[in-house]
Write an enzyme that holds these catalytic residues in place. Sequence first.
Site, PDB file in Angstrom:
ATOM      1  CB  CYS A 137      16.564 -41.933 -79.626  1.00  0.00           C
ATOM      2  SG  CYS A 137      16.528 -43.425 -80.617  1.00  0.00           S
ATOM      3  CB  CYS A 140      17.876 -45.331 -78.389  1.00  0.00           C
ATOM      4  SG  CYS A 140      18.072 -44.535 -79.967  1.00  0.00           S
ATOM      5  CG  ASP A 141      17.127 -44.065 -74.721  1.00  0.00           C
ATOM      6  OD1 ASP A 141      18.001 -44.950 -74.730  1.00  0.00           O
ATOM      7  OD2 ASP A 141      17.364 -42.881 -74.999  1.00  0.00           O
TER       8      ASP A 141
END
Length: 314
Positions: A137, A140-141
């Site tokens: 992701c 997200c990261d």
Amino acid sequence: MAETKHSKVLILGSGPAGLTAAIYTARANLSPLLVHGPTPGGQLTTTTEVENFPGFPEGVMGPDLMQLFEKQAVRFGTEILTDTIVSVDLSKRPFELTGQGDRRYSCDALIVATGANPRLLGVEGESELMGYGVSTCATCDGAFFRDKVIMVIGGGDSACEEALFLTRFGSKVILVHRRDSLRASKIMQDRVLNHEKIEILWNKQLKKIHGSKESGVTAVTLFHSETKEEEQVNTDAVFIAIGHIPNSQLFKGQLELDENGYIVPAPNSTRTNVEGVFACGDVQDHVFRQAVTAAGSGCMAAIEAERWLEDSSG
Ligand code: NAP
């Protein structure tokens, strides 16, 4: 024994399909219960900007879009619960579902909108370093890898989208694809091929991810798809973007699934092989997999469930 919570319509999943089914069944006065697991909002909550959902000419952030869906579903009387359903019995009427801690549910009609999850490669280092430089992701990261070298695996729209997004953070983004042409749509291909920060390694596959929980990812071993020749390439992160696996395990042996695990509905319908069970969204769609098509099929499932309930109540 735990008390059973009954609803006329139970919807499993809170992505665009599940929440659209909720909006429609709620507006039809069916007081739906929507149960979702640990990722409310589904895959769109792990995405950034959505530019192709109609009605948002300037684009909209995925999580914001899903909050709007939820607000609309709740406005018309959808009850939303967080629970992970661990078993389903579709041979009983009403259908029976069991959640965590032996919580029991039953319903007259079931709408399955459980979506799909990212596919993994199963190579050495992948699961060990997940969250330590390996990710599925970018949203997200990505920000963890500012000014670092970032690798993306895959050649579809997801891989291209992730690679483009990651150029905001990385000093360089290396896209690794197992063939010599991308599967992604033309517009995404053009953006990737013309991006100065993106380098593409063609005909290469991942064999091993090097690093440790202390150091994070340090390098990968790749091999050439034809010659099998190996090489080591340094990178600080590996984002795996090679497609998805439908979340249909709960229904194995009860609903008809295709060879990849997607639920098979009747043609031009969301009806499954079990009367009263309807499937919508990515769990039954390996072709389009778009938020708008998922929402469309959620609407279909709601209308079909409503008509089925009407007919079966005689
Ligand atoms: P996809 O289209 O199935 O692409 C998966 C990619 O991963 C392919 O390039 C495939 O290679 C590669 N791959 C699969 N297994 C692999 C393995 N074991 N090792 C190495 N590479 C592997 O999946 P997706 O990109 O997630 O897209 C899914 C659907 O969503 C598509 O319909 C796509 O158009 C849509 N989507 C749209 C958008 C958008 O419009 N903004 C964004 C994301 C996704 P091959 O090409 O060799 O098969």
